[in-house]
Design a protein around this motif. Structure first.
Motif, PDB file in Angstrom:
ATOM      1  N   GLY A  93      -1.938   4.888   4.217  1.00 43.64           N
ATOM      2  CA  GLY A  93      -1.150   5.902   4.905  1.00 43.64           C
ATOM      3  C   GLY A  93      -0.873   7.104   4.015  1.00 43.64           C
ATOM      4  N   ASN A  94      -0.493   6.847   2.758  1.00 41.54           N
ATOM      5  CA  ASN A  94      -0.248   7.945   1.814  1.00 41.54           C
ATOM      6  C   ASN A  94      -1.535   8.701   1.496  1.00 41.54           C
ATOM      7  N   TRP A  95      -2.663   7.959   1.471  1.00 45.78           N
ATOM      8  CA  TRP A  95      -3.954   8.614   1.239  1.00 45.78           C
ATOM      9  C   TRP A  95      -4.268   9.596   2.361  1.00 45.78           C
ATOM     10  N   GLN A  96      -3.976   9.209   3.608  1.00 49.65           N
ATOM     11  CA  GLN A  96      -4.203  10.112   4.729  1.00 49.65           C
ATOM     12  C   GLN A  96      -3.275  11.328   4.652  1.00 49.65           C
ATOM     13  N   LEU A  97      -2.048  11.139   4.194  1.00 48.75           N
ATOM     14  CA  LEU A  97      -1.138  12.274   4.041  1.00 48.75           C
ATOM     15  C   LEU A  97      -1.629  13.216   2.946  1.00 48.75           C
ATOM     16  N   ASP A  98      -2.197  12.655   1.870  1.00 50.83           N
ATOM     17  CA  ASP A  98      -2.779  13.502   0.819  1.00 50.83           C
ATOM     18  C   ASP A  98      -3.952  14.306   1.363  1.00 50.83           C
ATOM     19  N   MET A 149       2.519   1.989  10.800  1.00 48.15           N
ATOM     20  CA  MET A 149       2.882   1.084  11.893  1.00 48.15           C
ATOM     21  C   MET A 149       2.338  -0.317  11.641  1.00 48.15           C
ATOM     22  N   PHE A 150       1.117  -0.417  11.146  1.00 47.21           N
ATOM     23  CA  PHE A 150       0.552  -1.735  10.832  1.00 47.21           C
ATOM     24  C   PHE A 150       1.421  -2.456   9.801  1.00 47.21           C
ATOM     25  N   ALA A 151       1.894  -1.711   8.777  1.00 49.48           N
ATOM     26  CA  ALA A 151       2.762  -2.322   7.773  1.00 49.48           C
ATOM     27  C   ALA A 151       4.060  -2.811   8.408  1.00 49.48           C
ATOM     28  N   GLY A 152       4.644  -1.988   9.298  1.00 51.35           N
ATOM     29  CA  GLY A 152       5.877  -2.392   9.963  1.00 51.35           C
ATOM     30  C   GLY A 152       5.681  -3.599  10.859  1.00 51.35           C
ATOM     31  N   ILE A 153       4.542  -3.659  11.551  1.00 48.76           N
ATOM     32  CA  ILE A 153       4.253  -4.815  12.409  1.00 48.76           C
ATOM     33  C   ILE A 153       4.144  -6.083  11.576  1.00 48.76           C
ATOM     34  N   PHE A 160      -2.763  12.998  10.113  1.00 46.17           N
ATOM     35  CA  PHE A 160      -1.365  12.625  10.321  1.00 46.17           C
ATOM     36  C   PHE A 160      -1.265  11.366  11.177  1.00 46.17           C
ATOM     37  N   TRP A 161      -2.020  11.316  12.271  1.00 48.03           N
ATOM     38  CA  TRP A 161      -1.916  10.159  13.167  1.00 48.03           C
ATOM     39  C   TRP A 161      -2.561   8.926  12.547  1.00 48.03           C
ATOM     40  N   TYR A 162      -3.572   9.107  11.720  1.00 48.58           N
ATOM     41  CA  TYR A 162      -4.112   7.969  10.973  1.00 48.58           C
ATOM     42  C   TYR A 162      -3.038   7.394  10.049  1.00 48.58           C
ATOM     43  N   ALA A 163      -2.287   8.286   9.390  1.00 49.51           N
ATOM     44  CA  ALA A 163      -1.214   7.827   8.500  1.00 49.51           C
ATOM     45  C   ALA A 163      -0.159   7.058   9.289  1.00 49.51           C
TER      46      ALA A 163
END
Length: 265
Positions: free
Chosen positions: A26-31, A216-220, A208-211
């Motif tokens: 997720g952080n990689w996608q934000l970068d 969300m996967f982590a939260g699930i 952004f939506w990939y992140a």
């Protein structure tokens, strides 16, 4: 209970590893989103600048921040040393591109003359369309060398997959500057069905939506641990509340009538 603790520990360890990987992605996608926004700003700024002589820019190694400036150059095309780029795409166009050295009074620079559309399944030609003869003036975008495997950038039989001034320049009898010019216009005009390579899309893209999906996967995964453990505890409490069944055996007899059972039979 000990078996439950072992199961919970293993599950937690797995979810922690999974969640860490998801957070990293997720952080990689934000970068990547931040890099794309910086590229968008640089692209718009450079493309809006006035056209400059190519000798003002091609004095060093061309990097991302240099790309999409507009430059001009005057010279003659070297039609004997052209490079055909296979399997190229630009916007909705798919086909091939042609790179031709332009020899100027101060040196030589590679010029990507544009993309030629090919119908689906049509073969890539083995001979590139000839450039205009005599002295020409080109206007185009500054482009840095493309990055890829050595096999993709090394010309073989006058063709390559990616463009590299270093690899292509090694096959020429004269030096060329680093990077190349992506042609916009040439005077006199060229023939052959060329179209200029399109600028990159100015948008945030899907990053952004990939992140959001990775987070969300982590939260699930974390929520799944809670649900799983609560289910185990509920099942354990339910099992403890069950009344033990009476042992099976012969029915007791009625003391007043020993020949009969307590049910009167």
């Amino acid at each position: 209970m000990q078996r439950l603790w072992v199961r919970w520990t293993l599950l937690t360890a797995f979810v922690l590893a999974f969640g860490t990987a998801c957070a990293f992605l997720g952080n990689w996608q934000l970068d990547r989103l931040e890099s794309r926004r910086e590229r968008n700003v640089s692209t718009v700024r450079n493309e809006e600048q006035a056209v400059r002589p190519y000798t003002d820019v091609f004095t060093r190694t061309i990097v991302d921040a240099d790309q999409w400036q507009r430059v001009s150059a005057t010279g003659t095309f070297d039609a004997d040393h052209q490079l055909l780029l296979r399997y190229r795409s630009s916007g909705d166009t798919e086909g091939y591109e042609v790179v031709t050295p332009l020899r100027t009074a101060t040196g030589a620079v590679l010029v990507d003359r544009g993309i030629v559309s090919l119908a689906n399944g049509a073969p890539i030609p083995t001979v590139a369309p000839a450039p205009p003869t005599g002295e020409v003036t080109v206007v185009g975008h500054v482009r840095r060398d493309e990055q890829g495997k050595r096999s993709a950038i090394t010309p073989v039989d006058g063709a390559a997959r990616l463009i590299s001034s270093e690899a292509f320049g090694a096959t020429l009898p004269y030096p060329v500057v680093d990077g190349y010019i992506g042609l916009i216009t040439v005077d006199p005009p060229q023939t052959g069905g060329f179209a200029p390579v399109a600028l990159p899309e100015i948008s945030d893209g899907p990053h952004f939506w990939y992140a959001v999906q990775w987070f969300m996967f982590a939260g699930i995964g974390v929520a799944g641990i809670v649900v799983f453990i609560r289910g185990d505890l509920r099942e354990r409490r339910t099992g403890h509340r069950k009344t033990p069944k009476a042992p099976k055996g012969p029915k007791p007899r009625d003391p007043a009538h020993p020949e009969l059972t307590s049910s009167g039979v």
